[in-house]
Design a protein around this motif. Structure first.
Motif, PDB file in Angstrom:
ATOM      1  N   GLY A   1      23.003  54.013  39.411  1.00  0.00           N
ATOM      2  CA  GLY A   1      23.152  53.055  38.326  1.00  0.00           C
ATOM      3  C   GLY A   1      22.051  53.080  37.294  1.00  0.00           C
ATOM      4  O   GLY A   1      22.163  52.428  36.249  1.00  0.00           O
TER       5      GLY A   1
ATOM      6  N   ARG B   1      24.414  54.059  27.444  1.00  0.00           N
ATOM      7  CA  ARG B   1      24.159  52.877  28.264  1.00  0.00           C
ATOM      8  C   ARG B   1      25.466  52.190  28.675  1.00  0.00           C
ATOM      9  O   ARG B   1      25.644  51.823  29.839  1.00  0.00           O
ATOM     10  CB  ARG B   1      23.288  51.903  27.481  1.00  0.00           C
ATOM     11  CG  ARG B   1      22.932  50.612  28.215  1.00  0.00           C
ATOM     12  CD  ARG B   1      21.810  50.817  29.207  1.00  0.00           C
ATOM     13  NE  ARG B   1      22.241  50.757  30.585  1.00  0.00           N
ATOM     14  CZ  ARG B   1      21.417  50.820  31.629  1.00  0.00           C
ATOM     15  NH1 ARG B   1      20.112  50.987  31.425  1.00  0.00           N
ATOM     16  NH2 ARG B   1      21.866  50.779  32.862  1.00  0.00           N
ATOM     17  N   ARG B   2      26.388  52.050  27.718  1.00  0.00           N
ATOM     18  CA  ARG B   2      27.640  51.342  28.013  1.00  0.00           C
ATOM     19  C   ARG B   2      28.469  52.106  29.033  1.00  0.00           C
ATOM     20  O   ARG B   2      29.002  51.516  29.988  1.00  0.00           O
ATOM     21  CB  ARG B   2      28.440  51.136  26.724  1.00  0.00           C
ATOM     22  CG  ARG B   2      29.766  50.401  26.954  1.00  0.00           C
ATOM     23  CD  ARG B   2      30.398  49.972  25.653  1.00  0.00           C
ATOM     24  NE  ARG B   2      30.774  51.089  24.811  1.00  0.00           N
ATOM     25  CZ  ARG B   2      31.903  51.796  24.955  1.00  0.00           C
ATOM     26  NH1 ARG B   2      32.738  51.517  25.943  1.00  0.00           N
ATOM     27  NH2 ARG B   2      32.193  52.781  24.129  1.00  0.00           N
TER      28      ARG B   2
ATOM     29  N   ASN C   1      27.391  54.269  31.206  1.00  0.00           N
ATOM     30  CA  ASN C   1      26.687  54.250  32.489  1.00  0.00           C
ATOM     31  C   ASN C   1      27.030  52.981  33.267  1.00  0.00           C
ATOM     32  O   ASN C   1      27.277  53.018  34.473  1.00  0.00           O
ATOM     33  CB  ASN C   1      25.180  54.326  32.255  1.00  0.00           C
ATOM     34  CG  ASN C   1      24.405  54.567  33.530  1.00  0.00           C
ATOM     35  OD1 ASN C   1      24.266  55.698  33.986  1.00  0.00           O
ATOM     36  ND2 ASN C   1      23.892  53.492  34.134  1.00  0.00           N
ATOM     37  N   ASP C   2      27.067  51.850  32.559  1.00  0.00           N
ATOM     38  CA  ASP C   2      27.304  50.572  33.229  1.00  0.00           C
ATOM     39  C   ASP C   2      28.777  50.352  33.549  1.00  0.00           C
ATOM     40  O   ASP C   2      29.120  49.899  34.649  1.00  0.00           O
ATOM     41  CB  ASP C   2      26.774  49.431  32.357  1.00  0.00           C
ATOM     42  CG  ASP C   2      25.258  49.488  32.197  1.00  0.00           C
ATOM     43  OD1 ASP C   2      24.603  50.193  32.990  1.00  0.00           O
ATOM     44  OD2 ASP C   2      24.729  48.847  31.267  1.00  0.00           O
ATOM     45  N   THR C   3      29.665  50.660  32.616  1.00  0.00           N
ATOM     46  CA  THR C   3      31.082  50.369  32.824  1.00  0.00           C
ATOM     47  C   THR C   3      31.742  51.339  33.800  1.00  0.00           C
ATOM     48  O   THR C   3      32.675  50.964  34.505  1.00  0.00           O
ATOM     49  CB  THR C   3      31.861  50.378  31.494  1.00  0.00           C
ATOM     50  OG1 THR C   3      31.704  51.660  30.866  1.00  0.00           O
ATOM     51  CG2 THR C   3      31.354  49.296  30.555  1.00  0.00           C
TER      52      THR C   3
ATOM     53  N   ASP D   1      16.167  52.436  32.045  1.00  0.00           N
ATOM     54  CA  ASP D   1      15.600  51.596  33.097  1.00  0.00           C
ATOM     55  C   ASP D   1      14.261  52.122  33.568  1.00  0.00           C
ATOM     56  O   ASP D   1      13.400  51.361  34.023  1.00  0.00           O
ATOM     57  CB  ASP D   1      16.551  51.551  34.306  1.00  0.00           C
ATOM     58  CG  ASP D   1      17.924  51.015  33.943  1.00  0.00           C
ATOM     59  OD1 ASP D   1      17.994  49.865  33.455  1.00  0.00           O
ATOM     60  OD2 ASP D   1      18.916  51.738  34.138  1.00  0.00           O
TER      61      ASP D   1
END
Length: 261
Positions: free
Chosen positions: A33, A186-187, A189-191, A211
């Motif tokens: 993550g 980033r989006r 990676n998270d979604t 991060d």
């Protein structure tokens, strides 16, 4: 609560090219993550590190593990491992005689036996994820630099890899396109539940989405910590890179690298 096993782990790794040591003493642990920024000046060895993570370059010493196991040496096993690693190349690597949709569908046609309608649906989903479904029939020459980079990103995501590696993703992009691409990193990676390693020398565009940050210089990792700690560091070597100072501990008229031990 137990910590999840790292997606990538390097322990006391030495990397050689052409009989010379490029990087030594590398220790790295990337948790699921995370978005990890690997920063450093040109010629510092960032691409050498990337080659080790994808199995293109064998470590001269130490261990490199991806998905909890050492990088395999057998060709077939290495190919299977690479299906789980999406790589966005700095030159995009799009085939100019294929449309955006055809480029994105290449990995699906090469590595799966899915029916054509299913592949078309998956291609549309990947293009939609990067905001370019309307450009599916456009050819690379008809796309801006930022749009071409996003098509290449959609292709890298085609096989749903859990690990994404970005090799200088902002090369040749203007500040607006750079911001769009990094926000997308980033989006996605998270979604999509990815883990991302961004290899770059673009500090200010990359740190806001990261991060963890590493700085590679003078043959090794000279900083490892949070982006906030990196911005606050007073280490002269790291500050030289961050502030773009021509003189300091990092030699840009570099002497030849040391012979491999």
């Amino acid at each position: 609560m137990t910590q999840p096993a790292p997606i990538v782990r390097l322990q006391d790794v030495r990397l050689d090219r052409g009989g010379r040591t490029i990087l030594r003493g590398l220790d790295l642990s990337v948790s699921p993550g995370q978005v990890v920024a690997v920063l450093g000046p040109s010629g510092s060895g960032k691409s050498t590190l990337l080659a080790a993570l994808t199995g293109e370059l064998d470590a001269a010493a130490g261990t490199v593990e991806v998905f909890g196991r050492p990088i395999p040496t057998r060709h077939r096993e290495l190919l299977e491992l690479r299906k789980g690693i999406g790589v966005l190349l700095q030159g995009n690597g799009l085939l100019t005689d294929l449309s955006a949709a055809e480029n994105v569908g290449l990995p699906l046609r090469a590595h799966t036996r899915l029916p054509k309608p299913v592949i078309e649906r998956l291609v549309d989903m990947k293009l939609h994820a990067v905001g370019l479904r309307a450009a599916r029939d456009a050819y690379p020459r008809e796309l801006s630099g930022g749009m071409a980079r996003r098509v290449a990103l959609a292709r890298a995501l085609a096989l749903d890899p859990p690990l994404m590696i970005y090799d200088e993703p902002l090369t040749g992009l203007d500040p607006i396109a750079s911001g769009v691409v990094m926000a997308l990193v980033r989006r996605l990676n998270d979604t999509l539940g990815l883990t991302s390693i961004v290899v770059t020398h673009h500090v200010h565009e990359t740190l806001p989405v990261a991060d963890h940050a590493l700085v590679i210089a003078n043959g090794g990792i000279v900083f490892s910590g949070t982006p906030e700690a990196l911005q606050a560091t007073t280490d002269p070597l790291v500050r030289q890179f961050l502030d773009g100072q021509p003189d300091g501990p990092i030699g840009f008229d570099a002497a030849p690298r040391t012979e491999a031990a």
